[in-house]
Every structure is written in C-alpha cells, then in structure tokens.
Design a protein around this motif. Structure first.
Motif, PDB file in Angstrom:
ATOM      1  N   PRO A  44       1.948 -21.946 -19.750  1.00 51.85           N
ATOM      2  CA  PRO A  44       1.237 -23.054 -19.103  1.00 51.85           C
ATOM      3  C   PRO A  44      -0.177 -22.703 -18.643  1.00 51.85           C
ATOM      4  N   PHE A  45      -0.481 -21.409 -18.501  1.00 51.16           N
ATOM      5  CA  PHE A  45      -1.830 -21.009 -18.102  1.00 51.16           C
ATOM      6  C   PHE A  45      -2.785 -20.868 -19.289  1.00 51.16           C
ATOM      7  N   SER A 170       0.541 -28.816 -25.336  1.00 53.45           N
ATOM      8  CA  SER A 170      -0.357 -27.695 -25.611  1.00 53.45           C
ATOM      9  C   SER A 170      -1.697 -28.183 -26.121  1.00 53.45           C
ATOM     10  N   GLY A 171      -1.661 -29.096 -27.119  1.00 52.47           N
ATOM     11  CA  GLY A 171      -2.890 -29.594 -27.715  1.00 52.47           C
ATOM     12  C   GLY A 171      -3.715 -30.415 -26.752  1.00 52.47           C
ATOM     13  N   ALA A 327       9.144 -24.525 -20.733  1.00 49.87           N
ATOM     14  CA  ALA A 327       9.268 -23.440 -19.764  1.00 49.87           C
ATOM     15  C   ALA A 327      10.291 -23.752 -18.681  1.00 49.87           C
ATOM     16  N   GLN A 328      10.346 -25.016 -18.244  1.00 45.71           N
ATOM     17  CA  GLN A 328      11.313 -25.398 -17.210  1.00 45.71           C
ATOM     18  C   GLN A 328      12.717 -24.961 -17.576  1.00 45.71           C
ATOM     19  N   HIS A 329      13.136 -25.275 -18.802  1.00 42.27           N
ATOM     20  CA  HIS A 329      14.495 -24.936 -19.224  1.00 42.27           C
ATOM     21  C   HIS A 329      14.633 -23.431 -19.492  1.00 42.27           C
ATOM     22  N   ALA A 330      13.662 -22.827 -20.151  1.00 45.40           N
ATOM     23  CA  ALA A 330      13.788 -21.411 -20.516  1.00 45.40           C
ATOM     24  C   ALA A 330      13.955 -20.531 -19.284  1.00 45.40           C
ATOM     25  N   TYR A 390       2.083 -26.343  -8.710  1.00 47.20           N
ATOM     26  CA  TYR A 390       3.379 -26.057  -9.329  1.00 47.20           C
ATOM     27  C   TYR A 390       3.342 -24.740 -10.096  1.00 47.20           C
ATOM     28  N   HIS A 391       2.293 -24.545 -10.895  1.00 41.98           N
ATOM     29  CA  HIS A 391       2.294 -23.365 -11.759  1.00 41.98           C
ATOM     30  C   HIS A 391       1.979 -22.076 -11.014  1.00 41.98           C
ATOM     31  N   VAL A 392       1.223 -22.154  -9.928  1.00 40.81           N
ATOM     32  CA  VAL A 392       1.013 -20.908  -9.180  1.00 40.81           C
ATOM     33  C   VAL A 392       2.292 -20.512  -8.461  1.00 40.81           C
TER      34      VAL A 392
END
Length: 470
Positions: A44-45, A170-171, A327-330, A390-392
């Motif tokens: 996500p980064f 992503s795109g 990513a949430q699920h993984a 959220y991502h940090v």
C-alpha cells in the motif's frame, strides 16, 4: 522437533512466521522461510514511494531484523513434492538443493499478469515491488530534466507523457500520486509549460476501482479528469512498440513512461509445479481453516494463505465465494494460520477464517483520497488523512511506523525530494568514463537515460523471474 516450511515471505508468510516466533514453545517446532527477497514489501505504500512521500526502504520490512528465531533462505522454491514432504530450492547463489519439512505453509503470493501486447515487455514497468516504484519515480524525474533542455515539439511532449494501464487500486493510486508529483514538479521548471504534461489511465472495463460502488467510482474518474488526467474507459492497449501507445478506441500517442498494473495472475510455481490441489484459477484449494484441501478431503500437514490461496469467504453469503487478494485478508490470514498451526500441534481444533471488510480507502494524490464502507463514502482531504492513518497503523513494527511518520512530518515543512537517482543503476559509469561526457547515439530522440532504464528493467525482470519460481 517438527520443521515448518513457509514458502514466501510476503504479507501472509511474514505474519505467519512472526506470530509463530511469539507463540511457539522452546523446542516445539523449527520455522524456515524461503523467499528470493530479504524483506516483506508493504505494497500500500508503493504509490507514495512513486511520489516520494515515503522512502523506498521504509516500505520494506527486513526479515532478518524482525524474524530472529526463523531460519531464512534467500532463494526460490521451484517444486513442491508434498507426498514426500520435500521442496526443491534454487538459492540466489549456487546449485539447487532439496529441503525436507514436516509441515508446509504456501504463501508464495501472486505475480504481475502480463499480456502478449507488442512493446509491453520491452517498455512497460510493473508496480508490485519497491524497486519498480523507485524506477517509476526516477524515470519521470529524469524525463523532466531532459525535457527542460529541449524546445517544444514531439520529443519533449513524449518525455512529459505518462501512461498507466489498469484501473484497479494499484493503477489508480499510482496514477493519482504520480500526477500530483508531476504537477508540483513542473513548477520547479520554468522552461516547461504545465499544459505540456499528459497523464493517461487506460482501463478495459467501463469503470475503475471495482472494489467501490458505481457512484464513488464515477466521482474518482471525474476528479482525476478535473485535475488534468485522461481516463480511457472501455479501452484496451493494442500496442506499446517503441513507446507509441495504440488503444482499441483508435487513440494514439507517444509515452516515455508506461506503467503496467493490469491485475495479478496465479503464481506459476504453485500452479504448475506442486502436487497440491489447484483450482481453475491456479490457486491452492483451501478450507475455511486455511488447511489445504476440501472439508471432505483435507491434505495433512499442508496450509496456504494470501494471494495464492482460494480461501472461502465466510463473510459473504454466496456459495463458492473466495476472499479477494488484498492486504487486509493476507495479514489476517497469516495471523490466524499461525494460531491454527499451534493449535493443531497441541491437539486443539483449528478455527475458520472469517473477516468482514473494514471498507476500502485509496489515495488519489497529496491531500486527496476516497473511502467507502457500505453506504458511507468520504472524499477528498478527510479520506486522504484516513488513508495515511490506517496504513501507518497497519505497517508492521513500530520501527517502520516511526520512520514513515518522520518522513511525512519533514515533508510538511520542506516538501517532497525531487532528486532522481536513476544513475544508481549503473554506478560504475563515472569510473569507467573518467568524467568524459557520454557519447551521443545515432538516435537523436531525447529520452531519459536509456542505460539506466534498461538496467532497471533487467533488475525488475530478474526479480519477476525469481517471483515466478518462488
């Protein structure tokens, strides 16, 4: 002591090993990870790495720094023979060798799906790994430097044209972030006219961001176009030969930078070189508790999670539904897989995986974003703050959280760094030439450092090959 072999050190693999280290008793089991990269990429980064808002190394979590009790093998698993509890490992250096195990965890992830479109393999670059994100940024910065030395015309216009193929998260995030960087960057170049910038997003379907509903999806298209982007819906890339873009709609233009984000495909190693049950999409057949197999026929001592596993989605009341590869699920599957492994080692029952979506959030450039959870939609600056918050919190380890926050705080006062380091792809050039200027080639077209681009692509191709094997 039993040996637990984890194939792949991405989200699911890293979290599985990380949690096992914390919960296993001394002498209860030995954990081994095989991965061609010595780090987990926090994907996500990557759009913010492209834009320079996050340092490249801060989007990577080093295995050796955080997995201190796990044996790490830098290499690729090329074959899985579960019947004999053996895999074949191709290390980064040296001959391949067999590796025995007692319990197998397959978390090899997916690979970038490429189509047989002329010019894509030669000129496009993916956005799945840190080195690709860095190369995208450096190519655009270098293109600006070169364009500033040219008069107006087709060569300069080509250098200032960027094309993204694929309208998924992503795109769209990469497109929005790079456009934001380009529009801020052009102010530093008085030689260039902002009107010369051209950013194109190509999507084969009639909408972008399939994870959000139609209304927010249309708003994102309108938002990107209002900022000067060109969004081509119902358009397929027919050719990218020599950087000349040809779309199925009949539109044609030259583009120096082409970024391919048109989806993920099944990992070829998992699909073609295992004796595990595979579904029609090339994913490992998995039960709700993440054990490989079906409820009627489980495979003993085999587990799988993440993008290479068809995990039943119990949060959706639809027969046959599988969790989406994100990513949430993984992350959550990796954590549960570790708990289930320990439970089975100690004679307890494994728990099924069930996780309802927390919503989706995307960055569309500095200070811009979109969030949706069911019928709740938040747009603009508040959504962008939610994305960063959220991502940090989600990026693993406090060490990485602090480093990312430090870069963001610094950028508030000093802005983003605009230095291109494309030359790091060929560090011996200055030594070899002794300071002599590079000799002009027969092709007079002014493009970014073609040698750096070729070397960057070669590195990306090498890593892609490793991913295909691992």
């Amino acid at each position: 002591m039993r040996t637990i072999l984890v194939v792949g050190g991405g989200y699911a693999g890293f979290y599985t090993a990380w949690k096992l280290e914390k919960k296993l008793r001394r002498g209860e089991a030995k954990v081994i990870i095989v991965d061609p990269r010595p780090y987990m990429t926090y994907q996500p980064f990557l759009p913010e790495v492209v834009a320079g808002s996050v340092e490249a190394r801060h989007a990577a979590v080093a295995h050796r720094r955080h997995l201190r009790k796990t044996q790490l093998i830098n290499g690729s698993v090329t074959t899985i023979d579960h019947a004999h509890r053996t895999v074949q490992v191709q290390p980064a250096v040296g001959e391949s060798f067999p590796l025995a195990y007692d319990i197998l965890v397959v978390t090899a992830g997916a690979v970038t799906r490429k189509l047989a479109i002329p010019g894509v393999a030669e000129h496009a670059i993916g956005m799945k790994h840190v080195e690709e994100a860095v190369a995208i940024r450096d190519r655009m910065l270098t293109a600006f430097d070169h364009a500033a030395t040219l008069p107006r015309g087709p060569h300069r216009r080509r250098l200032l044209t960027v094309t993204f193929v694929g309208g998924g998260f992503s795109g769209v995030e990469g497109f929005g972030e790079l456009m934001s960087l380009g529009q801020a960057l052009v102010k530093k170049y008085p030689e260039l006219d902002p009107a010369e910038l051209s950013f194109h997003l190509v999507e084969a379907r009639d909408r972008i961001l399939p994870e959000v509903t139609d209304g927010p999806g249309r708003w994102v298209v309108e938002h990107l176009e209002k900022r000067g982007g060109h969004v081509h819906l119902n358009a397929q890339l027919r050719s990218a030969t020599d950087g000349h873009i040809v779309l199925s709609t009949g539109e044609e233009f030259d583009s120096e930078l082409i970024v391919w984000t048109a989806g993920n495909g099944a990992n070829p190693m998992v699909h073609n070189h295992t004796d595990l049950p595979i579904d029609a999409r090339g994913q490992v057949v998995v039960r709700a508790d993440l054990r490989v197999g079906t409820p009627e026929e489980p495979i003993e001592d085999a587990w799988a999670a993440g993008d290479d596993a068809a995990v039943p989605d119990l949060a959706i009341e639809r027969p046959g539904a599988a969790t989406v590869p994100n990513a949430q699920h993984a992350v959550r599957q990796g954590k549960l897989l570790a708990k289930n492994l320990i439970a089975t080692l100690r004679g307890r029952k494994a728990r099924p995986y069930k996780h309802a979506s927390l919503g989706v959030v995307a960055t569309l450039g500095l200070g811009r974003g979109i969030f949706q959870w069911h019928g709740i939609v938040i747009k603009g600056f508040p959504a962008w703050v939610m994305h960063r918050g959220y991502h940090v919190l989600a990026v693993p380890t406090w060490e990485r959280k602090v480093r990312v926050l430090a870069v963001w705080i610094t950028a508030v006062f000093y802005g983003r760094d605009i230095v291109s380091l494309a030359s790091v792809q060929h560090p011996r050039q200055a030594f070899e030439t002794g300071g002599e200027p590079a000799r002009a080639t027969a092709d007079t077209r002014a493009t970014p450092d073609t040698r750096a681009i070729a070397d960057t692509q070669a590195i990306a191709d090498t890593q892609a090959t490793a991913d295909t094997q691992a």
